[in-house]
Design a protein around this motif. Structure first.
Motif, mmCIF file in Angstrom:
data_model
loop_
_atom_site.group_PDB
_atom_site.id
_atom_site.type_symbol
_atom_site.label_atom_id
_atom_site.label_comp_id
_atom_site.label_asym_id
_atom_site.label_seq_id
_atom_site.Cartn_x
_atom_site.Cartn_y
_atom_site.Cartn_z
ATOM 1 N N ARG A 23 3.068 5.943 -2.884
ATOM 2 C CA ARG A 23 4.205 6.707 -3.427
ATOM 3 C C ARG A 23 3.957 7.063 -4.890
ATOM 4 O O ARG A 23 4.288 8.163 -5.336
ATOM 5 C CB ARG A 23 5.495 5.884 -3.316
ATOM 6 N N GLU A 24 3.356 6.118 -5.616
ATOM 7 C CA GLU A 24 3.071 6.357 -7.034
ATOM 8 C C GLU A 24 1.868 7.268 -7.215
ATOM 9 O O GLU A 24 1.840 8.098 -8.127
ATOM 10 C CB GLU A 24 2.809 5.014 -7.727
ATOM 11 N N GLU A 25 0.888 7.105 -6.350
ATOM 12 C CA GLU A 25 -0.355 7.867 -6.489
ATOM 13 C C GLU A 25 -0.837 8.295 -5.098
ATOM 14 O O GLU A 25 -1.662 7.631 -4.484
ATOM 15 C CB GLU A 25 -1.427 7.019 -7.177
ATOM 16 N N LEU A 85 0.828 -1.208 0.000
ATOM 17 C CA LEU A 85 0.000 0.000 0.000
ATOM 18 C C LEU A 85 0.863 1.259 0.000
ATOM 19 O O LEU A 85 0.555 2.240 -0.705
ATOM 20 C CB LEU A 85 -0.918 -0.007 1.226
ATOM 21 N N ILE A 86 1.955 1.241 0.759
ATOM 22 C CA ILE A 86 2.871 2.386 0.777
ATOM 23 C C ILE A 86 3.475 2.600 -0.610
ATOM 24 O O ILE A 86 3.581 3.742 -1.092
ATOM 25 C CB ILE A 86 3.958 2.189 1.848
ATOM 26 N N LEU A 146 -3.522 9.519 5.751
ATOM 27 C CA LEU A 146 -2.392 9.614 6.671
ATOM 28 C C LEU A 146 -1.145 8.939 6.118
ATOM 29 O O LEU A 146 -0.029 9.455 6.284
ATOM 30 C CB LEU A 146 -2.770 9.006 8.018
ATOM 31 N N ILE A 147 -1.290 7.798 5.471
ATOM 32 C CA ILE A 147 -0.114 7.128 4.908
ATOM 33 C C ILE A 147 0.551 8.010 3.872
ATOM 34 O O ILE A 147 1.787 8.166 3.857
ATOM 35 C CB ILE A 147 -0.505 5.759 4.328
ATOM 36 N N SER A 148 -0.241 8.629 3.008
ATOM 37 C CA SER A 148 0.331 9.555 2.017
ATOM 38 C C SER A 148 0.997 10.730 2.714
ATOM 39 O O SER A 148 2.054 11.210 2.280
ATOM 40 C CB SER A 148 -0.770 10.060 1.082
ATOM 41 N N GLY A 149 0.406 11.181 3.824
ATOM 42 C CA GLY A 149 0.997 12.282 4.565
ATOM 43 C C GLY A 149 2.321 11.921 5.196
ATOM 44 O O GLY A 149 3.259 12.734 5.213
#
Length: 406
Positions: A211-213, A206-207, A218-221
């Motif tokens: 990273r790609e999209e 998922l990480i 919160l993970i994207s943050g």
């Protein structure tokens, strides 16, 4: 020193698990600290001592920031348990400063009052939908129909976990949390190891996808914060996500079912609550005190400490008994009485100090949302059958809570 044969405290006894509070009263009468040989721990049952120790920097959730296993007089975990310990030991709950400070600073941005308040419509809407389905069915299991899906969905939404994947989260969490019980069996450890490896693998994928999209989650943050210079390893991201899921729903789930079970056992108090919904905020605090979801919290002694003339040496483990502290008559008047109007209620169900629950405001919102929805939409909610207590001590809950709506 008290041994196992002369204490009512027995965390493996079904009778104790059904109602540990009389045994806690005995412990408090015994003194401020009691050596408990079956778990090689020092039990601390009084509110004042627990509250102080949660803030004492001579105690730590880990010792690895200062000592090796050998220096601390402790054996290293078995190699076959490595996936669990890698996952657990990189989460902020089991870290000490400066690593704890660094990670908590980043995560706290997702739990500011403004951020939590923005979740209110989603939380209340979901609680209403879950309760509506329970009412339409004429009842069901309050645990699986309302208590579990609400906080799991909220934290999964915050993390950015797709809806299609959320069914895996609760089983993984339950297996991992089994390791937090006292002296877990090898079977429990094997389940925790398997869940740790599977959950970590899922989050690693998922990480990579975020990273790609990137998304608004919160993970994207956390990925963005890392890219902007705040140091956060991938393992720390994974461990943080798992901790937030586990801590972000486990206490709320158990507080919900423990709370309603307490209300059903105290019909007069339930009638008061149904007559006056403004009692909901104080009722939530009292129910978390009355039957505490997290009964015990552990600390390592990093430097010798003294309690009431007893020296507890470095390398020891302290078991702070939250359930006992929350029933201490030195702090709570008539502590074994359920009082939904209790105003002076300094319970420690959310811990204290640097490890105070970062999600406490969100948990309170979720508990208020589900309780209010049940009071408004299911005013005749009643117990269908006597529930079974989970065979756990540390994380206190029920196997289920069957209810009917007349």
């Amino acid at each position: 020193m008290a041994g196992p044969t002369d204490l009512a405290f027995d965390p493996w006894d079904p009778a104790f698990l059904a109602d540990p509070y009389p045994a806690y009263a005995e412990l408090r009468a015994r003194g401020r600290v009691i050596r408990y040989k079956p778990t090689d721990q020092w039990l601390v049952p009084h509110h004042a001592d627990v509250s102080t120790m949660l803030r004492d920097r001579r105690l730590g959730r880990t010792y690895r920031h200062r000592f090796t296993h050998e220096e601390f007089g402790r054996a290293a975990p078995p190699p076959e348990h490595e996936p669990f310990h890698t996952l657990n030991d990189h989460g902020m709950l089991d870290l000490e400063p400066p690593d704890h400070t660094r990670i908590r600073r980043l995560v706290s941005k997702a739990f500011t009052p403004r951020t939590v308040e923005r979740l209110r419509p989603y939380v209340h809407g979901l609680a209403g939908d879950l309760v509506a389905r329970l009412v339409e069915a004429g009842g069901g299991d309050l645990l699986t129909d309302v208590a579990e899906p609400l906080p799991v969905a909220v934290i999964a939404e915050m993390l950015g976990i797709p809806e299609a994947d959320r069914g895996q989260l609760r089983p993984w969490s339950a297996d991992i949390c089994g390791m937090y019980e006292l002296n877990p069996s090898e079977e429990t450890a094997a389940r925790a190891v398997r869940a740790s490896a599977e959950f970590s693998g899922y989050l690693r994928e998922l990480i990579a996808a975020r990273r790609e999209e990137p998304g608004d989650d919160l993970i994207s943050g956390l990925i963005a914060a890392h890219d902007e210079g705040d140091r956060l390893t991938e393992q720390e991201m994974i461990s943080t996500a798992v901790l937030l899921l586990n801590a972000g729903h486990e206490a709320t789930v158990n507080a919900t079912v423990n709370g309603w079970w307490a209300l059903f056992r105290n019909p007069g108090r339930l009638a008061d609550l149904r007559a006056d919904h403004s009692l909901v905020p104080s009722a939530i605090e009292e129910l978390m005190r009355y039957d505490t979801p997290l009964q015990l919290f552990e600390r390592w002694v990093l430097d010798d400490i003294e309690i009431d003339g007893t020296t507890i040496p470095r390398g020891s483990e302290i078991a702070m008994l939250f359930g006992s502290a929350n029933h201490d008559p030195a702090v709570f008047a008539d502590p074994d009485r359920l009082d939904l109007t209790r105003r002076d209620n300094p319970h420690i169900s959310f811990s204290a100090g640097i490890h105070y629950c970062i999600g406490a405001p969100l948990a309170r919102m979720e508990l208020a949302a589900s309780m209010t929805a049940l009071l408004e939409r299911a005013p005749t909610l009643a117990l269908a059958e006597h529930p079974r207590r989970k065979p756990n001590f540390v994380i206190r809950g029920l196997e289920g809570l069957s209810v009917v709506v007349g």
